[in-house]
Write an enzyme that holds these catalytic residues in place. Structure first.
Site, mmCIF file in Angstrom:
data_model
loop_
_atom_site.group_PDB
_atom_site.id
_atom_site.type_symbol
_atom_site.label_atom_id
_atom_site.label_comp_id
_atom_site.label_asym_id
_atom_site.label_seq_id
_atom_site.Cartn_x
_atom_site.Cartn_y
_atom_site.Cartn_z
ATOM 1 N N GLU A 26 0.673 -1.116 -0.006
ATOM 2 C CA GLU A 26 -0.028 -0.058 -0.047
ATOM 3 C C GLU A 26 0.741 1.193 -0.052
ATOM 4 O OE1 GLU A 26 -2.804 0.083 3.176
ATOM 5 O OE2 GLU A 26 -3.675 2.218 2.649
ATOM 6 N N ASN A 71 -6.708 1.373 2.899
ATOM 7 C CA ASN A 71 -7.482 2.690 3.104
ATOM 8 C C ASN A 71 -6.913 3.757 2.282
ATOM 9 O OD1 ASN A 71 -8.479 1.281 5.267
ATOM 10 N ND2 ASN A 71 -7.302 2.151 6.821
ATOM 11 N N GLU A 172 -12.516 -2.066 2.172
ATOM 12 C CA GLU A 172 -13.301 -2.006 3.753
ATOM 13 C C GLU A 172 -14.269 -0.924 3.702
ATOM 14 O OE1 GLU A 172 -10.079 -1.615 6.699
ATOM 15 O OE2 GLU A 172 -9.481 -3.517 6.471
ATOM 16 N N TYR A 243 -6.762 -8.831 11.691
ATOM 17 C CA TYR A 243 -5.356 -8.774 12.146
ATOM 18 C C TYR A 243 -5.606 -9.208 13.688
ATOM 19 C CZ TYR A 243 -4.488 -5.571 8.150
ATOM 20 O OH TYR A 243 -4.093 -5.160 6.942
ATOM 21 N N GLU A 291 -6.247 -9.311 3.576
ATOM 22 C CA GLU A 291 -5.449 -8.684 4.412
ATOM 23 C C GLU A 291 -5.474 -9.583 5.782
ATOM 24 O OE1 GLU A 291 -5.824 -4.648 5.450
ATOM 25 O OE2 GLU A 291 -6.422 -3.881 3.423
HETATM 26 O O1 AHR Z 1 -2.953 -2.838 5.941
HETATM 27 C C1 AHR Z 1 -3.237 -1.654 6.924
HETATM 28 C C2 AHR Z 1 -4.658 -1.277 6.827
HETATM 29 O O2 AHR Z 1 -5.278 -2.099 7.480
HETATM 30 C C3 AHR Z 1 -5.122 -1.129 5.355
HETATM 31 O O3 AHR Z 1 -4.752 0.111 4.957
HETATM 32 C C4 AHR Z 1 -6.469 -1.316 5.533
HETATM 33 O O4 AHR Z 1 -7.254 -1.957 4.478
HETATM 34 C C5 AHR Z 1 -6.973 -2.067 6.928
HETATM 35 O O5 AHR Z 1 -7.578 -1.390 7.733
#
Ligand code: AHR
Length: 503
Positions: A26, A71, A172, A243, A291
């Site tokens: 990113e 993002n 997202e 995550y 992700e």
């Molecule tokens: O990977 C970091 C961020 O985590 C990304 O930009 C977003 O899609 C997610 O919230």
């Protein structure tokens, strides 16, 4: 403690899509600038791309890389990244409160993907923009020539279309933090119409629609049901993200979290089945888990920049988690979950690849080095291609509140029947050794161990660094043997093993 596992050659979950070992870059922090791109670096090529980073990415054999966000994409103008570099606008990025020179855009990134041997997975902006920008971007990238946008690509130095087959419809879009956040109905309608326009242009592309940002979102899983209700017949994948963190400093609970991932996948799979049945559709939509990673070590350090207190810095060190040994175990557990669910999860992207919550770190002007998490990803990417096996596992367990019994031993197996290899990925997520018997059935006789690697460390918090890049690395494993049609191995507490058999 003892565990028994049965692997049968004919008990197969699915052929694994190699894109299960994808990743993500990113425009965020130092992922692009001083990550993959650093003109003037001693290893940089004529386009400014770091050669040492290209080598490390090639080592991982990443088949696909998602780009340009995240993002970031939700306020990104793709046209800012084309044409002569000196004429590209400098922009303020609203997602990460930073400044982007746009020196890297789709041309530079596509060339970099060619250099690392990966396909490009491109996300369009459905936050601040919409259908028109998306279809123009697709025409620019994919049309051979003879139209406004494709001729502009040719004028910008790329005669052939870019090999971008997989397109994400935003990022997202369920998240209130997203620029241009939408309700499920608003997004579902927009995604449907955008998909329809993109497919009208090029029916051969594959499309990914946004699912939930995580399983804790208040709108989950109704979001998936509503969005798929709008888009089911136009899209190929629904995207999920997740995550993991050990903020509570509770290693047993942290290492049990992949169970939540498994539940998330199976619940969304149920939603897909529901909408498929509702639509009387013959087509199956799969999951793109585009992700996933451990992300928490850098949260405090990032606060000032994210809150705007540091102004609008250019490529600041954001999301630079330094991963320890237990994070490597966690990454192995997550990948094992994807392998076991490879009948529904076809694409997964480790977020991210360089500097930003990444297995590869760089020092500006200096070396690139491998984090602890580099290794479980590397082994899975190399040896996890073929058929995922449906194992039967009888393991001791431990209790975690809210999750119940958690198997101490976590195993995934992949059979490459063309080349005749069977690989076991084994994690002991508990504090006690486990004597493990793996019964091999249907593989013929004469299986031999061709490789056994293990990751172990006395300190679960041990990490690599630029100064000490080999503090935590895989070593040859010991103690595994084949006897009476079984693979026997003692799996010490808190260790990761890759055992590869020729069958
Ligand atoms: O990977 C970091 C961020 O985590 C990304 O930009 C977003 O899609 C997610 O919230």
């Amino acid at each position: 403690m003892r565990a028994t596992v049965t692997a049968h050659a004919r008990f197969v979950v699915s052929e694994i899509d190699p894109r299960l070992y994808g990743s993500f870059i990113e425009h965020l922090g130092r992922a692009v600038y001083t990550g993959i791109y650093e003109p003037g670096h001693p290893t940089a090529d004529q386009t400014g791309m770091r050669g040492d980073v290209i080598e490390l990415v090639r080592e991982l054999r990443v088949p696909i890389v998602r780009y340009p966000g995240g993002n970031f994409v939700s306020a990104y103008n793709w046209e800012d990244g084309i044409g002569p570099k000196q004429q590209r606008p400098t922009r303020l990025d609203l997602a990460w409160h930073t400044t982007d020179s746009n020196e890297v855009g789709v041309h530079e990134f596509a060339d970099w993907c060619d250099a690392v041997g990966a396909e490009l997975m491109y996300a369009v902006n459905l936050g601040s923009r919409g259908l028109d920008a998306a279809r123009n971007c697709l025409e620019y990238a994919r049309h051979p020539g003879g139209s406004h946008w494709s001729d502009l690509r040719i004028a910008n130095g790329r005669a052939e279309p870019f090999n971008i087959r997989l397109w994400c419809l935003g990022n997202e879009m369920d998240g209130p933090w997203q620029i241009g956040h939408k309700t499920a109905d608003e997004y579902g309608r927009l995604a449907h119409e955008t998909a329809k326009a993109m497919r009208a242009f090029d029916p051969s592309i594959e499309l990914v629609v946004c699912g939930s940002s995580n399983a804790k979102m208040a709108t989950y899983p109704q979001w998936e049901a509503t969005v798929l209700d709008h888009t089911y017949n136009e899209v190929d994948y629904i995207s999920l993200h997740m995550y993991f963190d050990n903020k509570a400093s509770d290693t047993p609970a942290f290492l049990a979290e992949a169970i939540k991932l498994d539940t998330y996948i199976s619940s969304v799979s149920g939603v897909i089945d529901f909408i498929k049945a509702k639509k009387r559709s013959a087509k199956t939509v799969y999951i793109s888990f585009d992700e996933w990673n451990v992300w928490y070590h850098s949260n405090e350090q990032d606060r000032a920049i994210l809150e705007g207190a540091s102004g609008w810095p250019s490529s600041p060190p954001l999301l630079e988690d330094i991963y320890n040994f237990e994070d490597a175990l966690q990454v192995a557990l997550i990948i094992n979950t994807f392998i076991r669910r490879s009948n529904v999860v076809k694409i997964a992207c480790l977020a991210q690849l360089v500097n930003v919550i990444a297995p590869i770190m760089t020092v500006p002007g200096g070396p690139a080095w491998r984090q602890t998490t580099f290794y479980p990803f590397l082994f899975a990417s190399h040896y996890g291609r073929g058929k995922a096996l449906d194992l039967r596992i009888d393991s001791p367990s431990y209790h975690v509140d809210g999750l119940g019994p958690v198997p101490s031993l976590d195993v995934a197996a992949v059979h490459d029947d063309d080349a005749g290899y069977l690989t076991f990925f084994i994690v002991n997520r508990s504090g006690e050794a486990i004597a493990t018997d793996i019964r091999l059935e249907g593989f013929g006789s004469g299986a031999t161990i061709v490789e056994h690697r293990q990751m172990a460390h006395a300190d679960l918090k041990a990490a690599n660094s630029a100064a000490d890049p080999e503090a935590v690395v895989p070593r040859p494993g010991t103690g595994a043997e084949i006897r009476d049609g079984k693979l026997l191995a003692d799996i010490p507490a808190y260790t990761y093993h890759v055992v590869r058999l020729k069958v």
